[in-house]
Scaffold this motif. Structure first.
Motif, PDB file in Angstrom:
ATOM      1  N   ARG A 817      -6.246 -12.821 116.594  1.00  0.00           N
ATOM      2  CA  ARG A 817      -7.217 -13.568 115.787  1.00  0.00           C
ATOM      3  C   ARG A 817      -6.509 -14.412 114.725  1.00  0.00           C
ATOM      4  O   ARG A 817      -6.916 -15.543 114.439  1.00  0.00           O
ATOM      5  N   GLY A 818      -5.458 -13.860 114.135  1.00  0.00           N
ATOM      6  CA  GLY A 818      -4.735 -14.585 113.101  1.00  0.00           C
ATOM      7  C   GLY A 818      -4.050 -15.836 113.619  1.00  0.00           C
ATOM      8  O   GLY A 818      -3.844 -16.794 112.870  1.00  0.00           O
ATOM      9  N   LEU A 819      -3.710 -15.839 114.909  1.00  0.00           N
ATOM     10  CA  LEU A 819      -3.035 -16.994 115.502  1.00  0.00           C
ATOM     11  C   LEU A 819      -4.003 -17.928 116.227  1.00  0.00           C
ATOM     12  O   LEU A 819      -3.562 -18.901 116.847  1.00  0.00           O
ATOM     13  N   ARG A 820      -5.287 -17.627 116.140  1.00  0.00           N
ATOM     14  CA  ARG A 820      -6.255 -18.458 116.841  1.00  0.00           C
ATOM     15  C   ARG A 820      -6.175 -19.899 116.308  1.00  0.00           C
ATOM     16  O   ARG A 820      -6.244 -20.138 115.110  1.00  0.00           O
ATOM     17  N   GLY A 821      -6.025 -20.844 117.220  1.00  0.00           N
ATOM     18  CA  GLY A 821      -5.923 -22.245 116.844  1.00  0.00           C
ATOM     19  C   GLY A 821      -4.548 -22.669 116.387  1.00  0.00           C
ATOM     20  O   GLY A 821      -4.337 -23.829 116.051  1.00  0.00           O
ATOM     21  N   CYS A 822      -3.588 -21.733 116.368  1.00  0.00           N
ATOM     22  CA  CYS A 822      -2.212 -22.029 115.937  1.00  0.00           C
ATOM     23  C   CYS A 822      -1.309 -22.119 117.158  1.00  0.00           C
ATOM     24  O   CYS A 822      -1.297 -21.207 117.996  1.00  0.00           O
ATOM     25  N   THR A 823      -0.571 -23.198 117.264  1.00  0.00           N
ATOM     26  CA  THR A 823       0.283 -23.403 118.439  1.00  0.00           C
ATOM     27  C   THR A 823       1.736 -23.012 118.192  1.00  0.00           C
ATOM     28  O   THR A 823       2.600 -23.316 119.011  1.00  0.00           O
ATOM     29  N   ALA A 824       2.018 -22.354 117.075  1.00  0.00           N
ATOM     30  CA  ALA A 824       3.405 -21.999 116.749  1.00  0.00           C
ATOM     31  C   ALA A 824       4.029 -21.203 117.893  1.00  0.00           C
ATOM     32  O   ALA A 824       3.579 -20.099 118.206  1.00  0.00           O
ATOM     33  N   PRO A 825       5.083 -21.720 118.538  1.00  0.00           N
ATOM     34  CA  PRO A 825       5.604 -21.079 119.751  1.00  0.00           C
ATOM     35  C   PRO A 825       6.168 -19.678 119.541  1.00  0.00           C
ATOM     36  O   PRO A 825       5.971 -18.802 120.386  1.00  0.00           O
ATOM     37  N   ALA A 826       6.888 -19.448 118.435  1.00  0.00           N
ATOM     38  CA  ALA A 826       7.522 -18.135 118.246  1.00  0.00           C
ATOM     39  C   ALA A 826       6.486 -17.031 118.042  1.00  0.00           C
ATOM     40  O   ALA A 826       6.541 -15.991 118.724  1.00  0.00           O
ATOM     41  N   PRO A 827       5.514 -17.184 117.118  1.00  0.00           N
ATOM     42  CA  PRO A 827       4.503 -16.131 116.990  1.00  0.00           C
ATOM     43  C   PRO A 827       3.694 -15.918 118.274  1.00  0.00           C
ATOM     44  O   PRO A 827       3.338 -14.771 118.601  1.00  0.00           O
ATOM     45  N   ARG A 828       3.435 -16.974 119.025  1.00  0.00           N
ATOM     46  CA  ARG A 828       2.649 -16.812 120.257  1.00  0.00           C
ATOM     47  C   ARG A 828       3.480 -16.078 121.321  1.00  0.00           C
ATOM     48  O   ARG A 828       2.932 -15.280 122.090  1.00  0.00           O
ATOM     49  N   ALA A 829       4.803 -16.319 121.354  1.00  0.00           N
ATOM     50  CA  ALA A 829       5.643 -15.543 122.263  1.00  0.00           C
ATOM     51  C   ALA A 829       5.639 -14.073 121.862  1.00  0.00           C
ATOM     52  O   ALA A 829       5.587 -13.170 122.716  1.00  0.00           O
ATOM     53  N   ALA A 830       5.674 -13.821 120.540  1.00  0.00           N
ATOM     54  CA  ALA A 830       5.618 -12.441 120.056  1.00  0.00           C
ATOM     55  C   ALA A 830       4.285 -11.790 120.422  1.00  0.00           C
ATOM     56  O   ALA A 830       4.233 -10.597 120.752  1.00  0.00           O
ATOM     57  N   LEU A 831       3.197 -12.566 120.374  1.00  0.00           N
ATOM     58  CA  LEU A 831       1.886 -12.033 120.756  1.00  0.00           C
ATOM     59  C   LEU A 831       1.887 -11.621 122.229  1.00  0.00           C
ATOM     60  O   LEU A 831       1.313 -10.578 122.597  1.00  0.00           O
ATOM     61  N   THR A 832       2.544 -12.395 123.076  1.00  0.00           N
ATOM     62  CA  THR A 832       2.654 -12.038 124.498  1.00  0.00           C
ATOM     63  C   THR A 832       3.410 -10.727 124.667  1.00  0.00           C
ATOM     64  O   THR A 832       3.050  -9.883 125.499  1.00  0.00           O
ATOM     65  N   VAL A 833       4.464 -10.528 123.862  1.00  0.00           N
ATOM     66  CA  VAL A 833       5.198  -9.263 123.900  1.00  0.00           C
ATOM     67  C   VAL A 833       4.280  -8.109 123.512  1.00  0.00           C
ATOM     68  O   VAL A 833       4.274  -7.040 124.143  1.00  0.00           O
ATOM     69  N   CYS A 834       3.470  -8.311 122.473  1.00  0.00           N
ATOM     70  CA  CYS A 834       2.555  -7.256 122.015  1.00  0.00           C
ATOM     71  C   CYS A 834       1.573  -6.864 123.124  1.00  0.00           C
ATOM     72  O   CYS A 834       1.297  -5.672 123.347  1.00  0.00           O
ATOM     73  N   ARG A 835       1.039  -7.865 123.797  1.00  0.00           N
ATOM     74  CA  ARG A 835       0.093  -7.565 124.885  1.00  0.00           C
ATOM     75  C   ARG A 835       0.774  -6.804 126.013  1.00  0.00           C
ATOM     76  O   ARG A 835       0.183  -5.894 126.613  1.00  0.00           O
ATOM     77  N   ALA A 836       2.014  -7.157 126.315  1.00  0.00           N
ATOM     78  CA  ALA A 836       2.748  -6.443 127.355  1.00  0.00           C
ATOM     79  C   ALA A 836       3.005  -4.994 126.948  1.00  0.00           C
ATOM     80  O   ALA A 836       2.890  -4.074 127.766  1.00  0.00           O
ATOM     81  N   LEU A 837       3.360  -4.775 125.670  1.00  0.00           N
ATOM     82  CA  LEU A 837       3.583  -3.411 125.176  1.00  0.00           C
ATOM     83  C   LEU A 837       2.317  -2.567 125.316  1.00  0.00           C
ATOM     84  O   LEU A 837       2.371  -1.384 125.720  1.00  0.00           O
ATOM     85  N   LEU A 838       1.191  -3.153 124.981  1.00  0.00           N
ATOM     86  CA  LEU A 838      -0.076  -2.422 125.064  1.00  0.00           C
ATOM     87  C   LEU A 838      -0.443  -2.109 126.510  1.00  0.00           C
ATOM     88  O   LEU A 838      -0.952  -1.013 126.825  1.00  0.00           O
ATOM     89  N   LEU A 839      -0.175  -3.054 127.437  1.00  0.00           N
ATOM     90  CA  LEU A 839      -0.446  -2.801 128.848  1.00  0.00           C
ATOM     91  C   LEU A 839       0.435  -1.675 129.376  1.00  0.00           C
ATOM     92  O   LEU A 839      -0.035  -0.796 130.118  1.00  0.00           O
ATOM     93  N   ALA A 840       1.711  -1.683 128.980  1.00  0.00           N
ATOM     94  CA  ALA A 840       2.616  -0.623 129.422  1.00  0.00           C
ATOM     95  C   ALA A 840       2.177   0.724 128.868  1.00  0.00           C
ATOM     96  O   ALA A 840       2.208   1.741 129.561  1.00  0.00           O
ATOM     97  N   ALA A 841       1.745   0.736 127.603  1.00  0.00           N
ATOM     98  CA  ALA A 841       1.302   1.988 126.983  1.00  0.00           C
ATOM     99  C   ALA A 841       0.039   2.510 127.650  1.00  0.00           C
ATOM    100  O   ALA A 841      -0.193   3.736 127.720  1.00  0.00           O
ATOM    101  N   ALA A 842      -0.778   1.600 128.179  1.00  0.00           N
ATOM    102  CA  ALA A 842      -2.015   2.002 128.866  1.00  0.00           C
ATOM    103  C   ALA A 842      -1.766   2.430 130.295  1.00  0.00           C
ATOM    104  O   ALA A 842      -2.703   2.827 131.000  1.00  0.00           O
ATOM    105  N   GLY A 843      -0.521   2.306 130.766  1.00  0.00           N
ATOM    106  CA  GLY A 843      -0.185   2.730 132.120  1.00  0.00           C
ATOM    107  C   GLY A 843      -0.330   1.650 133.155  1.00  0.00           C
ATOM    108  O   GLY A 843      -0.113   1.909 134.341  1.00  0.00           O
TER     109      GLY A 843
END
Length: 1007
Positions: A817-843
């Protein structure tokens, strides 16, 4: 050279015992930061004079006159000549500085060291005349001669006897040092010797100080009436040139080079006089004022050079022989300190014009004062002037300064800086204040803001001023300090202390305080004290309505989000208020300044609209001030682009900033840009030489907390990647704690995240959560999620390690939500990492593998290769977890090799362990860094040695090869070790012997 100095050597004569001379071989390079070991200086800068001396004495009989002031090197020149290995025999006589010289004392003393029996010399009965001079030879000398009634006849007989003794000893050269102190009879004897030189008499070498020869001295006759048919030479030794000064000082400091600033300082302060140079170097070393840094000796403390005791005592002795009016003129000239007219010196000395002219002539004849073609006079040497000034009683100095100030007031245009100095020393506050402010105005107009600051801060520190005047001068000092281009230094810290002190003055109005707090706050930003800066600016802005430009500047700085508890919306409101004021400004320079700083502040807030403003920024300026402003703006934009992950943009803006900063010689700004360029190199994977750059940056920015911490953070990143866990942890903790103390909230993010990752490897999720609590609260409170590129992924991992999937998921959603509308490449790449971590944690390992692949591609696109490798490592783990064992092991092995070659040995070791756990073979890679070359020089070492042979210094080699001085020093040491030598000279000799460079042309410095 066979020498008699109180003893001669030649077939039975006793050789002179000299002091041990320092070896010409250079010593090993000292460690950085060490203090020097002082050696005897080499003989430098006198090759032409030595060649002339040898040439004249090679054509006997000869008379050589060596003249020069005290300490100029007359004795050293003769000592070096006497040390030459030829077959001449020299009798050396030294005249002592006695108040009453002993008759023929120097000549007698020279003969007394003979241990060869006089009876074997074959002397005639005439030698009986020597008995009164040499009673210790009474057993070997002929009987005493009958006394003569005529004193002149008796003296002539004595001279004949001495001449016979010279010839019996086969003396080829008679040397008389310091002949200005010789007694009249000694000088008469020299005249006698010269009259007989054409009949195979010895050559004469006489040294003296021209300024200390009395008008009636026989030495003048000796130097003005040289006989015909005799080789004649007069050598007038002059002060050393700057390059010879540097060579002499270097020879005392292990032969290593000096910084340009240190060499210039030594030459200007000593006037190139060798004795003053030698004694000053020893004094600096005794006071620990020298240190070896970046391959050269530099001054550690920027304070004045004290007068060495030998120079002080010699000066006082010389001055004491002058008349009282001449001594008074010297005190006046020492007080004035710069070239001054006869009238100015006369008023300062309290003498009439006629008395002053006579006294100046006397001092000039004594070699103390020096005049130019405009009739302006000053001391020939700064150290002599200082010695005279220090001898003036303190009670008299104020009076001399008062007279000097009054004398200088008659000059037009008025020398305001000098007037301020003299009235300050005279404690005339009103005149001091008037001229200090005028001097500061002129200094700022000429671009010398440091001089302006010095004048004003001195006034505020020592003068008792009314509150209104004190406030005005303080504001002036703050504005002047903002214009300085130097790094944060003692001048900066003194300004800060002074402005804070002035704010405590009773009776200041709110407006006066605001006008002081405004520049103070901006100066604190420069020093990295973010929270203190915000406090000062917030207090100032409400009382700057009378000055809209300054009010808008203060509001813009309050719009920067790095400090304070305010949310992004508050910072944005300050920026909007500044923009409203800016719209009415007529000055293009003011509008550019505010627009550029606004754009950089908006980038810090994560505002997309900032890039529209950035696109319209100029890349140059019409004036020096505009170019500096443009440079600062682009440097700030570059920093914002790094936070966003727009690395190509960052490189472009930082290049513009560096080009302009170098053109304007803005060293402080250059340091800022170099640090950000080093950060860019880290992020984009250009790690070679980064450790050395980090060390250099830390050393250069030690007085600027925020930038110093930035260089420490860079070193910590490298240590963590290399697996140096303890060093990385200590450095990241320092960065975190000091950044929090300074109120630099944005600088706490990465350090906290890095510590969390280190502790997660230990399984300590609680500690990882605790260290990220406060930075995470700051991000949430401010709502600036572009700062969270490193923090949120580390925090999510900590939540997952603690078994709190719900908290991790909630944080991931907040980040999105904090990055909504923001195209900053580094934070958005970090957000992709976060989603991957959560998917792995969910099995959901299959989707997690896809997400990590997406994250790796996002990092690579920036480019940010290190983070891409780490994402690929996680992708491999999820592939293995999803059952695709071989594909996962293959990807994991590829990441091991990439991390290893990248220099991330700590990460590579972790991946190797995981490969073993998964039953895979770890690729065998070379673990010794670059492959060794045994005892052979590597190509890089060969490059360095080739330039050493060409005579280049470490600094020149660094520039030619585009390497840091530390890298050059390391490769030089390695080459010396392999060739088994301990000096640069020996290294060059061995390299040439080996034929390494026999047919090669050495490269020139392309610059």
């Amino acid at each position: 050279m066979l020498t008699i100095r109180n003893a001669i050597r030649r077939d039975g004569l006793v050789p002179e015992r000299r002091k041990a001379r320092s070896s010409p071989m250079l010593h090993p390079l000292p460690d950085a930061g060490t203090s020097p070991t002082v050696s005897t200086p080499r003989f430098v800068g006198r090759d032409r004079e030595m060649a002339a001396l040898r040439g004249a004495l090679a054509r006997p009989p000869a008379i050589v006159l060596v003249e020069g002031e005290a300490g100029i090197g007359k004795s050293r020149l003769l000592r070096e000549w006497l040390a030459a290995p030829d077959q001449r025999t020299a009798l050396v006589s030294v005249c002592p500085p006695l108040r009453e010289s002993l008759t023929l004392g120097p000549i007698v003393d020279a003969f007394r060291g003979i241990d060869r029996p006089v009876s074997r010399l074959g002397l005639t009965e005439l030698a009986g005349a020597l008995r009164p001079l040499f009673p210790e030879w009474s057993a070997d000398l002929p009987p005493a001669l009958q006394p003569l009634d005529d004193a002149k006849a008796a003296r002539h007989r004595l001279f004949r006897a001495l001449d016979e003794l010279l010839r019996a000893l086969c003396v080829d050269v008679l040397v008389l040092e310091d002949a200005h102190w010789a007694d009249e009879v000694t000088l008469e004897f020299l005249l006698y010797v010269t009259s007989r030189q054409q009949s195979d008499g010895p050559s004469l070498v006489i040294s003296y100080r021209p300024e200390e020869v009395d008008v009636g001295s026989l030495l003048l006759r000796l130097t003005s009436r040289l006989p015909a048919g005799v080789t004649q030479l007069r050598i007038a030794l002059a002060p050393m040139r700057p390059d010879d000064t540097a060579a002499l000082v270097s020879s005392m400091l292990d032969g290593n080079p000096l910084s340009e600033e240190f060499a210039t300082f030594m030459h200007e302060r000593t006037g190139g006089v060798p004795l003053a140079l030698e004694e000053s170097v020893r004094l600096l070393c005794d006071r620990a004022d020298l240190v070896f840094r970046d391959g050269q000796w530099v001054r550690l403390k920027l304070r004045e050079l004290r007068v060495p005791p030998t120079v002080r005592d010699s000066t006082r002795e010389r001055v004491g022989r002058l008349s009282p009016p001449a001594q008074q003129v010297l005190r006046a000239a020492a007080t004035l300190a710069e070239r001054s007219s006869v009238d100015t010196i006369g008023v300062t000395a309290g003498l009439s014009p006629a008395e002053c002219r006579g006294a100046i002539a006397e001092a000039a004849n004594a070699g103390v004062l020096d005049g130019d073609d405009r009739g302006q006079w000053r001391f020939r040497h700064v150290l002599v002037a200082t010695a005279v000034y220090e001898a003036i009683p303190l009670t008299d100095r104020r009076h001399f300064h008062l007279l000097a100030g009054r004398a200088l007031e008659d000059i037009h245009p008025a020398p305001v800086a000098r007037l301020a100095h003299h009235f300050r020393e005279a404690r005339e506050t009103q005149s001091w204040a008037r001229y200090a402010e005028r001097g500061a105005e002129l200094a700022m107009a000429s671009g010398d803001h440091t001089k302006a600051v010095g004048l004003l801060v001195d006034l505020l520190s020592w003068a008792v001023l009314p509150p209104a005047d004190r406030a005005r001068v303080a504001r002036f000092a703050g504005v002047a300090a903002l214009g300085r281009r130097e790094p944060v230094d003692e001048v900066y810290h003194r300004v800060i202390r002074t402005l804070r002190s002035v704010l405590e003055t009773p009776g200041l109005s709110a407006r006066q305080q605001a006008e002081i707090r405004n520049p103070l706050g901006r100066l604190l930003i420069t020093g990295g004290e973010a929270q203190a800066a915000l406090s000062e600016l917030e207090q100032a802005v409400g009382n700057l309505d009378h000055d809209p430009v300054e009010a808008a500047r203060a509001m813009t700085y309050l719009g920067w989000a790095y400090a304070g508890p305010w949310p992004a919306s508050t910072h944005r409101r300050w920026l909007d208020r500044a923009a409203e004021l800016t719209a009415d400004f007529d000055s293009p320079a003011d509008r550019l300044n505010l627009a550029g700083n606004r754009a950089a502040a908006l980038l810090m807030l994560g505002e997309e609209g900032a890039w529209d403003v950035v696109a319209g920024l100029p890349v140059d300026g019409a004036t020096s001030a505009e170019r500096l402003d443009v440079a600062r703006i682009h440097a700030n934009i570059g920093t914002g682009a790094l936070i966003w992950g727009r690395y190509a943009d960052a490189e472009e803006h930082l290049a513009v900033a560096m080009r302009l900063a170098e053109a304007e010689h803005a060293s402080r700004l250059q340091h800022n840009v170099r640090l950000e360029q080093a950060n860019l190199a880290w992020l984009t994977g250009r790690w070679e030489g980064l450790a050395e750059r980090s060390a250099e940056l830390a050393d250069a920015d030690r007085d600027r907390p925020a930038h110093y911490l930035g260089s420490i953070r860079l070193a910590a990143r490298l240590a963590a990647a290399a697996g140096r866990r303890r060093a990385a942890e200590e450095q990241f903790r320092l960065v975190l704690e000091e950044s929090a103390r300074l109120g630099a909230a944005d600088d706490t993010m990465e350090a906290a995240a890095a510590l969390a990752r280190l502790w997660l490897t230990d399984g300590n999720s609680g500690r990882a959560l605790q260290i990220t609590n406060e930075p995470m609260d700051t991000v949430r409170r401010k709502g600036i999620w572009v700062w969270a590129t490193d923090l949120v992924p580390a925090r999510i991992e900590a939540h997952l390690a603690a078994g709190d999937l719900k908290a991790a998921t909630r944080l991931g959603d907040q980040f999105a939500r904090g990055l909504r509308g923001c195209t900053a490449p580094a934070p958005r790449a970090a957000l992709t990492v976060c989603r991957a971590l959560l998917l792995a944690a969910a099995g959901d390992h299959a989707r997690a593998a896809t997400a990590f692949d997406r994250a790796a591609r996002a990092w690579s696109a920036l480019p940010r290769p290190y983070d891409a490798m780490l994402a690929r490592e996680r992708q491999a783990e999820t592939l293995i977890a999803s059952g695709r064992l071989e594909q996962g092991r293959e990807l994991l092995a590829a990441q091991y090799e990439q991390l290893f070659r990248f220099g991330a040995r700590g990460d590579a070791d972790r991946v190797a362990q995981r490969l073993r756990e998964h039953g895979a073979e770890v690729p065998r890679l070379w673990r010794g860094g670059r492959r060794g070359y045994g005892d052979q020089l590597s190509p890089r070492e060969l490059d360095v040695v080739q330039l050493i042979v060409a005579g280049k210094t470490n600094r020149e080699i660094s520039r030619i090869l585009a390497k840091s001085p530390a890298t050059v020093d390391q490769q030089l040491r390695a080459a010396m070790r392999k060739l088994k030598v301990t000096s640069r000279t020996a290294l060059a000799v061995e390299a040439v012997k080996a034929g390494v460079f026999a047919e090669e042309d050495f490269p020139d410095d392309a610059s």
